[in-house]
Design a protein around this motif. Structure first.
Motif, PDB file in Angstrom:
ATOM      1  N   SER A 365       0.818  -1.215   0.000  1.00 39.71           N
ATOM      2  CA  SER A 365       0.000   0.000   0.000  1.00 39.71           C
ATOM      3  C   SER A 365       0.852   1.265   0.000  1.00 39.71           C
ATOM      4  O   SER A 365       0.317   2.371  -0.002  1.00 39.71           O
ATOM      5  N   THR A 366       2.199   1.114   0.012  1.00 38.54           N
ATOM      6  CA  THR A 366       3.096   2.269  -0.025  1.00 38.54           C
ATOM      7  C   THR A 366       3.896   2.245  -1.318  1.00 38.54           C
ATOM      8  O   THR A 366       3.933   1.236  -2.029  1.00 38.54           O
ATOM      9  N   ALA A 367       4.573   3.370  -1.618  1.00 36.20           N
ATOM     10  CA  ALA A 367       5.328   3.438  -2.875  1.00 36.20           C
ATOM     11  C   ALA A 367       6.310   4.590  -2.836  1.00 36.20           C
ATOM     12  O   ALA A 367       6.136   5.565  -2.090  1.00 36.20           O
ATOM     13  N   TRP A 368       7.380   4.456  -3.658  1.00 32.06           N
ATOM     14  CA  TRP A 368       8.177   5.628  -4.015  1.00 32.06           C
ATOM     15  C   TRP A 368       7.430   6.357  -5.117  1.00 32.06           C
ATOM     16  O   TRP A 368       6.971   5.750  -6.088  1.00 32.06           O
ATOM     17  N   VAL A 369       7.300   7.675  -4.978  1.00 30.38           N
ATOM     18  CA  VAL A 369       6.642   8.508  -5.981  1.00 30.38           C
ATOM     19  C   VAL A 369       7.596   9.637  -6.341  1.00 30.38           C
ATOM     20  O   VAL A 369       8.074  10.357  -5.459  1.00 30.38           O
ATOM     21  N   GLU A 370       7.906   9.764  -7.640  1.00 27.81           N
ATOM     22  CA  GLU A 370       8.799  10.850  -8.060  1.00 27.81           C
ATOM     23  C   GLU A 370       8.137  12.195  -7.774  1.00 27.81           C
ATOM     24  O   GLU A 370       6.914  12.276  -7.675  1.00 27.81           O
ATOM     25  N   GLY A 371       8.947  13.258  -7.690  1.00 25.51           N
ATOM     26  CA  GLY A 371       8.409  14.521  -7.208  1.00 25.51           C
ATOM     27  C   GLY A 371       8.539  15.704  -8.136  1.00 25.51           C
ATOM     28  O   GLY A 371       8.441  16.847  -7.684  1.00 25.51           O
ATOM     29  N   VAL A 372       8.754  15.471  -9.438  1.00 27.48           N
ATOM     30  CA  VAL A 372       8.889  16.602 -10.355  1.00 27.48           C
ATOM     31  C   VAL A 372       7.568  16.867 -11.059  1.00 27.48           C
ATOM     32  O   VAL A 372       6.675  16.020 -11.075  1.00 27.48           O
ATOM     33  N   SER A 373       7.440  18.057 -11.652  1.00 30.86           N
ATOM     34  CA  SER A 373       6.251  18.349 -12.443  1.00 30.86           C
ATOM     35  C   SER A 373       6.283  17.514 -13.715  1.00 30.86           C
ATOM     36  O   SER A 373       7.346  17.158 -14.214  1.00 30.86           O
ATOM     37  N   GLY A 374       5.127  17.186 -14.244  1.00 34.62           N
ATOM     38  CA  GLY A 374       5.068  16.340 -15.429  1.00 34.62           C
ATOM     39  C   GLY A 374       4.944  14.877 -15.053  1.00 34.62           C
ATOM     40  O   GLY A 374       4.638  14.521 -13.907  1.00 34.62           O
ATOM     41  N   ASP A 375       5.212  14.002 -16.028  1.00 30.90           N
ATOM     42  CA  ASP A 375       4.943  12.576 -15.837  1.00 30.90           C
ATOM     43  C   ASP A 375       6.108  11.799 -15.235  1.00 30.90           C
ATOM     44  O   ASP A 375       6.022  10.589 -15.061  1.00 30.90           O
ATOM     45  N   ILE A 395      12.609  -7.795 -10.054  1.00 32.30           N
ATOM     46  CA  ILE A 395      11.150  -7.847  -9.966  1.00 32.30           C
ATOM     47  C   ILE A 395      10.639  -6.495  -9.487  1.00 32.30           C
ATOM     48  O   ILE A 395      11.190  -5.917  -8.546  1.00 32.30           O
ATOM     49  N   MET A 396       9.576  -5.978 -10.113  1.00 33.15           N
ATOM     50  CA  MET A 396       9.022  -4.688  -9.718  1.00 33.15           C
ATOM     51  C   MET A 396       7.504  -4.764  -9.661  1.00 33.15           C
ATOM     52  O   MET A 396       6.863  -5.320 -10.558  1.00 33.15           O
ATOM     53  N   THR A 397       6.935  -4.227  -8.588  1.00 31.55           N
ATOM     54  CA  THR A 397       5.489  -4.051  -8.489  1.00 31.55           C
ATOM     55  C   THR A 397       5.190  -2.621  -8.895  1.00 31.55           C
ATOM     56  O   THR A 397       5.550  -1.670  -8.193  1.00 31.55           O
ATOM     57  N   ASN A 398       4.572  -2.461 -10.033  1.00 31.81           N
ATOM     58  CA  ASN A 398       4.425  -1.176 -10.705  1.00 31.81           C
ATOM     59  C   ASN A 398       3.244  -0.394 -10.147  1.00 31.81           C
ATOM     60  O   ASN A 398       2.226  -0.974  -9.753  1.00 31.81           O
ATOM     61  N   GLY A 399       3.367   0.939 -10.110  1.00 35.13           N
ATOM     62  CA  GLY A 399       2.254   1.782  -9.706  1.00 35.13           C
ATOM     63  C   GLY A 399       2.038   1.793  -8.205  1.00 35.13           C
ATOM     64  O   GLY A 399       2.814   1.237  -7.425  1.00 35.13           O
ATOM     65  N   LEU A 400       0.951   2.437  -7.779  1.00 31.11           N
ATOM     66  CA  LEU A 400       0.550   2.459  -6.374  1.00 31.11           C
ATOM     67  C   LEU A 400      -0.519   1.388  -6.190  1.00 31.11           C
ATOM     68  O   LEU A 400      -1.653   1.534  -6.650  1.00 31.11           O
ATOM     69  N   THR A 401      -0.168   0.292  -5.527  1.00 29.59           N
ATOM     70  CA  THR A 401      -1.027  -0.897  -5.504  1.00 29.59           C
ATOM     71  C   THR A 401      -1.861  -1.009  -4.236  1.00 29.59           C
ATOM     72  O   THR A 401      -2.259  -2.103  -3.839  1.00 29.59           O
ATOM     73  N   THR A 402      -2.140   0.119  -3.581  1.00 29.51           N
ATOM     74  CA  THR A 402      -3.021   0.100  -2.409  1.00 29.51           C
ATOM     75  C   THR A 402      -4.353  -0.542  -2.766  1.00 29.51           C
ATOM     76  O   THR A 402      -4.876  -1.393  -2.044  1.00 29.51           O
ATOM     77  N   ASN A 403      -4.916  -0.126  -3.895  1.00 32.31           N
ATOM     78  CA  ASN A 403      -6.127  -0.733  -4.445  1.00 32.31           C
ATOM     79  C   ASN A 403      -6.190  -0.384  -5.923  1.00 32.31           C
ATOM     80  O   ASN A 403      -5.377   0.412  -6.422  1.00 32.31           O
ATOM     81  N   GLU A 404      -7.151  -0.966  -6.621  1.00 36.14           N
ATOM     82  CA  GLU A 404      -7.216  -0.775  -8.069  1.00 36.14           C
ATOM     83  C   GLU A 404      -7.510   0.673  -8.437  1.00 36.14           C
ATOM     84  O   GLU A 404      -6.987   1.191  -9.433  1.00 36.14           O
ATOM     85  N   ASN A 405      -8.337   1.362  -7.634  1.00 34.59           N
ATOM     86  CA  ASN A 405      -8.671   2.755  -7.942  1.00 34.59           C
ATOM     87  C   ASN A 405      -7.436   3.652  -7.884  1.00 34.59           C
ATOM     88  O   ASN A 405      -7.208   4.480  -8.774  1.00 34.59           O
ATOM     89  N   LEU A 406      -6.624   3.491  -6.823  1.00 34.82           N
ATOM     90  CA  LEU A 406      -5.413   4.304  -6.714  1.00 34.82           C
ATOM     91  C   LEU A 406      -4.379   3.900  -7.760  1.00 34.82           C
ATOM     92  O   LEU A 406      -3.611   4.738  -8.242  1.00 34.82           O
ATOM     93  N   TYR A 407      -4.355   2.624  -8.109  1.00 38.28           N
ATOM     94  CA  TYR A 407      -3.447   2.162  -9.161  1.00 38.28           C
ATOM     95  C   TYR A 407      -3.740   2.892 -10.468  1.00 38.28           C
ATOM     96  O   TYR A 407      -2.831   3.401 -11.136  1.00 38.28           O
ATOM     97  N   LEU A 408      -5.011   2.979 -10.833  1.00 37.90           N
ATOM     98  CA  LEU A 408      -5.391   3.622 -12.090  1.00 37.90           C
ATOM     99  C   LEU A 408      -5.319   5.142 -11.998  1.00 37.90           C
ATOM    100  O   LEU A 408      -5.098   5.814 -13.006  1.00 37.90           O
ATOM    101  N   ALA A 409      -5.485   5.693 -10.798  1.00 39.16           N
ATOM    102  CA  ALA A 409      -5.481   7.150 -10.643  1.00 39.16           C
ATOM    103  C   ALA A 409      -4.102   7.749 -10.860  1.00 39.16           C
ATOM    104  O   ALA A 409      -3.969   8.894 -11.299  1.00 39.16           O
ATOM    105  N   ASN A 410      -3.036   6.984 -10.549  1.00 40.34           N
ATOM    106  CA  ASN A 410      -1.663   7.469 -10.670  1.00 40.34           C
ATOM    107  C   ASN A 410      -0.971   6.862 -11.890  1.00 40.34           C
ATOM    108  O   ASN A 410      -1.391   5.828 -12.417  1.00 40.34           O
ATOM    109  N   ASN A 411       0.122   7.503 -12.320  1.00 35.28           N
ATOM    110  CA  ASN A 411       0.899   6.973 -13.447  1.00 35.28           C
ATOM    111  C   ASN A 411       1.582   5.666 -13.069  1.00 35.28           C
ATOM    112  O   ASN A 411       1.962   5.451 -11.917  1.00 35.28           O
TER     113      ASN A 411
END
Length: 481
Positions: A365-375, A395-411
């Protein structure tokens, strides 16, 4: 290159001390100045509050004008031929041959030196003035090729012989397809011919003309390949009769630029340090003159290069990540990084933290999220390992996998490059709508001190433009999936 008539400009410096309030140097930005093709270093123009100021005495003398100064009225008179220009310190009204006219700003003083509006003077004396934002240079009665004289902070590269995307018979390339090609008004010919692989077509241009390749997304590029000169069935005759490109200025959206010196051969190119950019603007600075003394320089093909790989010892391979349903039980046997650093991270929001160490906390439910403007394209996370660590799987778990909604909401990452300390790299393509881990096994282990993951492409989120990585597992054995 932008014409000055599109900018708000002020000022020309007169080397006369005055008893007026001064604009301090702390409020200004120094610029470069070229007049009549000569770099002026004695007095620099400046920019203050978005307006540009240049030295009047130097400008006037270089242009052959006379200057008069009345200390009692603080009036400046510049005369050349049948044109007389009058200005006064602190007044926004000037005169041309006695006719009053409004100035863009009143003359001011910087460190005891008088400044008057450049636009006013240049238009009064009909002097061409241009501005180059990359080198911060004012050009008065000069041409764009003179920029090379002040571009000391612009790296120059010498082109090497190339053929069909092969550099020194040892390196092959992928090419980047532009989403749009645009040119300045002096360029003519078949723009599509620049990228169609047909060396018989192309464009003609003159010094100062530009071609711009726009990309659909921010793109990592590493080189350019050029086919210069005209060509036909009797290609050698056509080539020598017409002008060929000699020097090019390449400008990128990150406000950097390079100069490319070309040989007088038909097919060549350069490799440069990787640049992340939304476009490449190519301006002709110099040319090799053809025997026919034609006024146009021909370019038949121009390719932007990326992801070059060694043919003899390939270091960059492209893979499609495989799907693992779970690697939780395997994490205890993975490699623990000695430290983790990232190019950026999103600022904390309440109790939510987006540190790169979140990729190792076993919490999906946690993730590293980059912090610059843009994608986030071009951002990276680096996992430091013990020296000479042998790794066999990533091996990488891509995106924010807290739940499907947050996964799709973020890049989510679509394509990433993995770099290793031995100088090798690989490209990894990820599927979307995969909340489970994805990764790769290497048949032969990689021996490295670190693994650096750089974002190359993303899947867009429905709500946020932040790219996330939930988990990363680096293994010293192959996984069965």
């Amino acid at each position: 290159m932008k014409k000055f008539r599109n900018l708000v400009l002020t000022g020309v410096i007169l080397g006369v001390p005055l008893l007026t309030a001064e604009l301090t140097q702390a409020n200004t930005i120094n610029l470069n100045l070229i007049i009549n093709g000569e770099v002026i270093s004695s007095v620099s123009p400046v920019q203050s509050n978005g307006t540009t100021l240049v030295p009047v005495r130097v400008v006037s003398e270089q242009l052959g004008a006379n200057i008069e100064w009345d200390s009692s009225t603080q009036k400046i008179v510049v005369e050349k031929g049948n044109v007389s220009v009058e200005m006064q310190i602190g007044s926004a009204t000037g005169k041309i041959n006695g006719q009053a006219t409004s100035l863009t700003t009143e003359p001011v003083v910087i460190n005891g030196t008088t400044m008057i509006p450049l636009r006013f003077v240049s238009e009064a004396f009909d002097v061409p003035v241009e501005w180059d934002s990359v080198t911060s240079t004012v050009l008065i009665n000069s041409s764009i090729e003179d920029l090379a004289k002040v571009s000391t902070n612009v790296v120059e590269y010498n082109a090497e012989s190339k053929f069909d995307g092969v550099y020194n018979n040892n390196v092959a390339f992928n090419t980047v397809t532009p989403s749009k090609i645009s040119v300045t008004s002096g360029v003519y010919g078949d723009l599509n011919g620049l990228t169609d692989g047909n060396s018989q077509s192309g464009i003609g241009m003159s010094n100062g003309d530009s071609i711009q390749y726009d990309f659909a997304t921010t793109t990592a590029i590493t080189g350019i390949e050029i086919w210069g000169g005209a060509s036909s069935e009797d290609w050698h005759f056509e080539y020598t009769e017409n002008d060929r490109p000699k020097k090019l200025l390449l400008e990128f959206s990150n406000n950097t630029s390079i100069i490319v010196n070309l040989k007088d051969i038909t097919d060549q190119g350069v490799i440069f340090d990787e640049v992340y950019t939304d476009y490449v603007k190519v301006t002709l600075l110099e040319y090799y003159a053809g025997a026919a003394k034609a006024s146009d320089t021909n370019i038949r093909e121009m390719k932007i290069l990326a992801n070059y790989v060694s043919i003899n010892n390939p270091t960059i391979r492209e893979y499609t990540a495989e799907h693992w349903y779970s690697v939780m039980t395997d994490r205890a046997f993975g490699i623990e990084p000695s430290s983790i650093v990232a190019s950026s991270q999103l600022a904390d929001e309440g109790n939510h933290n987006y540190s790169p160490y979140k990729t190792q906390d076993w919490d999906d439910s946690t993730a590293w999220v980059e912090g610059v403007s843009g994608d986030g394209v071009g951002e990276w996370i680096l996992f430091n390992l013990q020296p000479n660590t042998e790794i066999r799987a990533f091996i990488m778990t891509n995106g924010l996998t807290t739940n499907e909604n947050l996964y799709l909401a973020n890049n989510r990452i679509k394509k990433a490059r993995l770099d290793f300390s031995d100088g090798s790299s690989c490209i990894l393509n990820f599927a979307d709508n995969e909340l489970d881990p994805q990764g790769i096994n290497w048949e032969n282990p990689v021996v490295t001190d670190y693994v650096k993951v750089t974002i190359l492409e993303t899947y867009a989120g429905t709500k946020y433009n932040d790219t996330c990585i939930s988990k990363v597992d680096i293994m010293n054995y192959n996984l069965i999936y």
